[in-house]
Design a protein around this motif. Structure first.
Motif, PDB file in Angstrom:
ATOM      1  N   TYR A 134       5.510 -11.798  14.135  1.00  0.00           N
ATOM      2  CA  TYR A 134       4.228 -12.035  13.455  1.00  0.00           C
ATOM      3  C   TYR A 134       3.213 -12.475  14.498  1.00  0.00           C
ATOM      4  CZ  TYR A 134       6.919 -11.556   9.283  1.00  0.00           C
ATOM      5  OH  TYR A 134       7.725 -11.025   8.301  1.00  0.00           O
ATOM      6  N   ARG A 164      -0.431 -14.722  11.644  1.00  0.00           N
ATOM      7  CA  ARG A 164       0.722 -14.607  10.757  1.00  0.00           C
ATOM      8  C   ARG A 164       0.805 -13.260  10.053  1.00  0.00           C
ATOM      9  NH1 ARG A 164      -1.438 -19.547  10.504  1.00  0.00           N
ATOM     10  NH2 ARG A 164      -2.836 -18.832   8.884  1.00  0.00           N
ATOM     11  N   VAL A 181      13.024  -2.764   4.564  1.00  0.00           N
ATOM     12  CA  VAL A 181      11.673  -2.448   5.000  1.00  0.00           C
ATOM     13  C   VAL A 181      11.387  -2.863   6.436  1.00  0.00           C
ATOM     14  CG1 VAL A 181       9.244  -2.921   4.537  1.00  0.00           C
ATOM     15  CG2 VAL A 181      10.846  -2.667   2.656  1.00  0.00           C
ATOM     16  N   ARG A 215       2.252 -16.541   4.684  1.00  0.00           N
ATOM     17  CA  ARG A 215       2.708 -15.409   5.489  1.00  0.00           C
ATOM     18  C   ARG A 215       3.373 -14.430   4.534  1.00  0.00           C
ATOM     19  NH1 ARG A 215       7.683 -15.683   9.542  1.00  0.00           N
ATOM     20  NH2 ARG A 215       8.697 -14.565   7.860  1.00  0.00           N
ATOM     21  N   VAL A 216       2.827 -13.223   4.482  1.00  0.00           N
ATOM     22  CA  VAL A 216       3.369 -12.238   3.560  1.00  0.00           C
ATOM     23  C   VAL A 216       4.107 -11.173   4.363  1.00  0.00           C
ATOM     24  CG1 VAL A 216       2.891 -10.768   1.592  1.00  0.00           C
ATOM     25  CG2 VAL A 216       1.356 -12.655   2.108  1.00  0.00           C
ATOM     26  N   GLU A 217       5.391 -11.004   4.042  1.00  0.00           N
ATOM     27  CA  GLU A 217       6.210 -10.040   4.776  1.00  0.00           C
ATOM     28  C   GLU A 217       5.988  -8.636   4.234  1.00  0.00           C
ATOM     29  OE1 GLU A 217      10.133 -11.679   4.371  1.00  0.00           O
ATOM     30  OE2 GLU A 217       9.557 -13.486   5.475  1.00  0.00           O
ATOM     31  N   LEU A 218       6.209  -7.645   5.090  1.00  0.00           N
ATOM     32  CA  LEU A 218       6.035  -6.250   4.670  1.00  0.00           C
ATOM     33  C   LEU A 218       6.889  -5.929   3.452  1.00  0.00           C
ATOM     34  CD1 LEU A 218       5.940  -4.329   8.077  1.00  0.00           C
ATOM     35  CD2 LEU A 218       4.050  -4.721   6.491  1.00  0.00           C
ATOM     36  N   ALA A 219       8.061  -6.540   3.389  1.00  0.00           N
ATOM     37  CA  ALA A 219       8.976  -6.257   2.282  1.00  0.00           C
ATOM     38  C   ALA A 219       8.321  -6.569   0.931  1.00  0.00           C
ATOM     39  CB  ALA A 219      10.256  -7.071   2.441  1.00  0.00           C
ATOM     40  N   GLU A 243       5.966  -3.709   0.150  1.00  0.00           N
ATOM     41  CA  GLU A 243       6.729  -2.515  -0.163  1.00  0.00           C
ATOM     42  C   GLU A 243       7.278  -2.608  -1.594  1.00  0.00           C
ATOM     43  OE1 GLU A 243       7.087   0.324   0.925  1.00  0.00           O
ATOM     44  OE2 GLU A 243       8.942   1.092   0.026  1.00  0.00           O
ATOM     45  N   ARG A 271       5.858 -18.614   2.404  1.00  0.00           N
ATOM     46  CA  ARG A 271       6.255 -17.268   2.753  1.00  0.00           C
ATOM     47  C   ARG A 271       6.458 -16.436   1.491  1.00  0.00           C
ATOM     48  NH1 ARG A 271      11.193 -14.882   3.285  1.00  0.00           N
ATOM     49  NH2 ARG A 271      12.283 -16.701   2.520  1.00  0.00           N
ATOM     50  N   ARG A 307      10.931 -10.558   0.400  1.00  0.00           N
ATOM     51  CA  ARG A 307      11.669  -9.585  -0.383  1.00  0.00           C
ATOM     52  C   ARG A 307      12.032 -10.106  -1.780  1.00  0.00           C
ATOM     53  NH1 ARG A 307      16.565  -8.313  -1.317  1.00  0.00           N
ATOM     54  NH2 ARG A 307      17.342 -10.189  -0.347  1.00  0.00           N
ATOM     55  N   TYR A 360      -5.770  -8.412   0.436  1.00  0.00           N
ATOM     56  CA  TYR A 360      -5.335  -9.543  -0.387  1.00  0.00           C
ATOM     57  C   TYR A 360      -5.911 -10.863   0.089  1.00  0.00           C
ATOM     58  CZ  TYR A 360      -2.037 -11.076   3.244  1.00  0.00           C
ATOM     59  OH  TYR A 360      -1.485 -11.536   4.401  1.00  0.00           O
ATOM     60  N   GLU A 370      -6.121  -7.726   5.480  1.00  0.00           N
ATOM     61  CA  GLU A 370      -5.794  -6.310   5.331  1.00  0.00           C
ATOM     62  C   GLU A 370      -4.470  -6.012   6.018  1.00  0.00           C
ATOM     63  OE1 GLU A 370      -8.971  -3.697   6.613  1.00  0.00           O
ATOM     64  OE2 GLU A 370      -7.484  -2.149   7.085  1.00  0.00           O
ATOM     65  N   ILE A 371      -3.622  -5.301   5.308  1.00  0.00           N
ATOM     66  CA  ILE A 371      -2.322  -4.933   5.876  1.00  0.00           C
ATOM     67  C   ILE A 371      -2.220  -3.416   5.871  1.00  0.00           C
ATOM     68  CG2 ILE A 371       0.130  -4.816   5.307  1.00  0.00           C
ATOM     69  CD1 ILE A 371       0.055  -7.446   6.107  1.00  0.00           C
ATOM     70  N   MET A 429       5.276   2.746   7.029  1.00  0.00           N
ATOM     71  CA  MET A 429       6.321   2.960   6.032  1.00  0.00           C
ATOM     72  C   MET A 429       6.197   4.301   5.335  1.00  0.00           C
ATOM     73  SD  MET A 429       6.791  -0.538   4.102  1.00  0.00           S
ATOM     74  CE  MET A 429       5.956  -1.876   4.824  1.00  0.00           C
TER      75      MET A 429
END
Lengths: 316, 335
Positions: A217, A221, A252, B20-24, B27, B63, B66, B148, B319-320, B325
């Motif tokens: 990250y 973050r 993912v 913190r936002v994970e890609l999972a 997805e 966080r 998933r 987001y 923005e992500i 993917m």
């Protein structure tokens, strides 16, 4: 290269499917781990360093030979204060002679001791093995020194520049008193905007060793592009032993991973050294030794592996 | 580094939580939107994972990963390193929808839920409700982009909360107390029953004996003449206490009718109490009036990255890019 890798993965997958997991211990003879030994070593890691946890991962990727709630180990939000690339460049510039790694014969793990010794004579802000010790906070650099002259990595694009810094600065503050922004700022030199990693350890059934995965990250973050992870890997390993692949337990994202093909050989070397020094390596400490060895590959990622015990001896 | 000694009372200032936002997570949302939601944009209950600060120079965070979209009723994931916290996701169907959201109203509605939970005694049973959060998003699936913003609603008292003192725990506690506190908190953090509870009482008896108690045991430890510290997992590593303290104070003020507390900001190093970084402070706060009216909508702050008083018309969005993917992209990479 890609095709070769695919074919190889296919081969490896087939072998993994048709062969049973190792059940007899060959820890001392070959440096490998059986599945029960991996669980044992993992339980020990979680109990001694609780920043690590067992996780179940995605149900569709569950490995039947591992307990469903103990599929892999993970530690999250681990700071990575500087780019390994930059550290090595500085180190080379300082005329150092010790090579960080030599993965042919596993001397790399031992060589880092040499690095540590000579580093202490260099500038104090070069991360040494000491900074991997999470307890020694003094050596951790805050943002101002991170942005100090001469410490920037080469690639302009990847440098978090002052604009981003200020921007994230805004992001991290939201209190009802605007005076906050001036009141405490100069004193608070420990504000740390840095890359972070989630580090996970999986069991590689083919090589019968643990395998390390990195999910990065950036300073804000946001997910780090896998290619940028290479900046945090010892350059002797980047693109060679470290590759970008799909995680065995997560659906993912692409993750950087230290390829385990030489892990057993290196672990065997280390075990032999411990034995030659009169120690008796215990298999439940495998992951502590392993994580110390990994630190030569990812020298600037500060995951916790408490090493305040004598490897292999009876005292813990 | 020890916190600066504070003598003069000053308004209580807090260190905001970061997400913190994970890609999972994105997805999972992408699939949910395609397979289940369609154009339904009603709020979705989600779960975030909170941790105390675990490294002396690295703040913890909330966080989203998933497990976050798994319905709370079916979600059993959680550990000492991932304390589950309830949240709400509002995923709009287009950019205009996202920009047109009345973000101030939404924040106050979430704050109202927190107030409701305080007034109805739900916090004692599930203290994580004090950390309730909100996510607004637009998933631009055609272009593989997500926009987001995250908020951590924090109740604002009209009268100020005053910080009377604030010190590093190592300066406040006697050696015996420190030892006993470290030991008790280690047990608290290792027990499956309590490790995920971010708010607790520290009960210090006159012989320096320390017990950590759950909020629901409040009635039992009242008026025994002992010293009480109101502890919470502090995500931050800075000199100010973490964001969680304000809603905690609201709870203590409204439900337990306390007007002055000593609090403990629990921070870890190597998975144990970090006596240097953990803070012990004292705060006073006059009781707010009219908050027990069931229609009362409290003032709230807490949009991540926003200073109070910022123009709220143009929401600052993160923005992500999910392009990595997309099947096309993955095919390309493999050629």
């Amino acid at each position: 290269m890609q095709v070769k890798q695919k074919v190889y993965e296919l081969y490896k997958g087939t072998v993994e499917r048709v062969t049973g997991p190792r059940t007899v211990s060959a820890f001392l003879e070959k440096g490998v781990l059986s599945v029960p030994e991996f669980i044992l070593a993992g339980d020990n890691l979680v109990s001694k360093c609780p920043t690590w946890s067992w996780e179940a991962g995605d149900p569709s990727k569950r490995k039947p030979y591992l307990p469903s709630d103990k599929q892999f180990l993970v530690t999250r939000n681990v700071p990575c204060l500087r780019r390994a690339v930059a550290v090595e460049e500085e180190y080379d510039a300082a005329g150092a002679e010790v090579v960080l790694d030599d993965d042919e014969d596993g001397e790399g793990w031992l060589a880092t001791h040499g690095l540590q010794a000579s580093e202490s004579k260099e500038e104090e802000d070069i991360p040494s093995m000491d900074t991997l010790d999470i307890g020694k906070v003094e050596e951790i650099k805050s943002i101002p020194s991170y942005f100090g002259a001469g410490e920037k990595p080469d690639d302009e694009e990847d440098i978090p520049d002052m604009d981003t810094y200020e921007d994230t600065g805004d992001h991290s503050t939201a209190t009802p008193q605007p005076s906050y922004f001036v009141a405490e700022e100069p004193d608070d030199d420990n504000i740390l905007l840095t890359r972070t990693y989630d580090v996970s350890i999986t069991y590689d059934k083919y090589y019968q060793t643990p395998r390390v995965w990195l999910t990065g990250y950036d300073e804000a973050r946001m997910p780090l592009k896998p290619e940028l992870v290479f900046q945090d890997i010892s350059q002797d390993h980047a693109h060679k032993t470290v590759t970008i692949e799909d995680h065995p337990h997560l659906l993912v994202g692409q993750h950087a991973s230290v390829h385990p093909c030489k892990h057993a050989a290196v672990m065997k070397k280390i075990i032999d050294v411990i034995v030659s020094q009169g120690g008796a390596p215990e298999v439940d400490k495998y992951l502590f030794i392993f994580l110390k060895f990994m630190a030569s590959v990812i020298p600037t990622i500060e995951y916790d592996y408490t090493m305040d015990f004598d490897l292999g001896s009876t005292s813990t | 580094m020890a916190a600066k000694a504070e003598v003069r009372p000053r308004p209580l200032e807090l260190d905001p939580i970061a997400s913190r936002v994970e890609l999972a997570f994105w997805e999972d949302l992408r699939r949910l939107k395609l397979d289940v939601l369609g154009t339904d944009d009603s709020p979705i209950p989600i779960t975030g994972y909170y941790t105390p600060c675990t490294h002396p120079k690295m703040s913890g965070l909330l966080r989203l990963g998933r497990e976050s979209l798994v319905p709370p009723s079916a979600n059993s994931f959680g550990s000492r390193n991932s304390c589950p916290v309830p949240g709400t996701l509002i995923n709009t169907n287009n950019m205009r929808g996202l920009q047109n959201l009345d973000v101030e109203y939404l924040l106050r509605e979430e704050a109202k839920k927190i107030l409701h939970d305080i007034m109805h005694g739900k916090i004692e049973e599930d203290p994580s409700l004090l950390l309730r959060f909100l996510v607004i998003s637009f998933a631009d699936l055609k272009n593989w982009k997500i926009y987001y913003s995250v908020a951590f609603p924090s109740l604002v008292f009209k009268s100020e909360m005053t910080l009377l003192s604030l010190h590093s725990a190592s300066l406040v506690l006697s050696q015996e107390e420190a030892k006993s506190l470290s030991k008790s908190l280690k047990e608290w953090r290792s027990s499956n029953e309590t490790a995920g509870l971010p708010f607790f009482f520290v009960d210090i008896s006159s012989d320096s004996c320390i017990a950590i108690r759950q909020l629901k045991d409040w009635r039992d430890c009242q008026d025994n003449g002992q010293k009480l510290l109101f502890g919470f997992y502090d995500h931050g590593c800075h000199q100010d206490p973490g964001w969680a303290l304000r809603n905690y104070i609201a709870f203590l003020s409204l439900q337990l009718k306390i007007e002055k507390i000593q609090f403990l900001c629990y921070r870890e190093k190597r998975s144990e109490l970090d006596l240097e970084k953990s803070l012990i402070g004292e705060a006073s706060f006059p009781q707010p009036h009219g908050w027990d009216d069931s229609d009362y909508v409290p003032e709230a702050i807490g949009w991540e990255g926003e200073k109070p008083g910022d123009g709220r018309k143009e929401k600052k969005l993160k923005e992500i890019n999910l392009e990595s993917m997309s099947p096309e992209r993955r095919d390309e990479e493999q050629q």
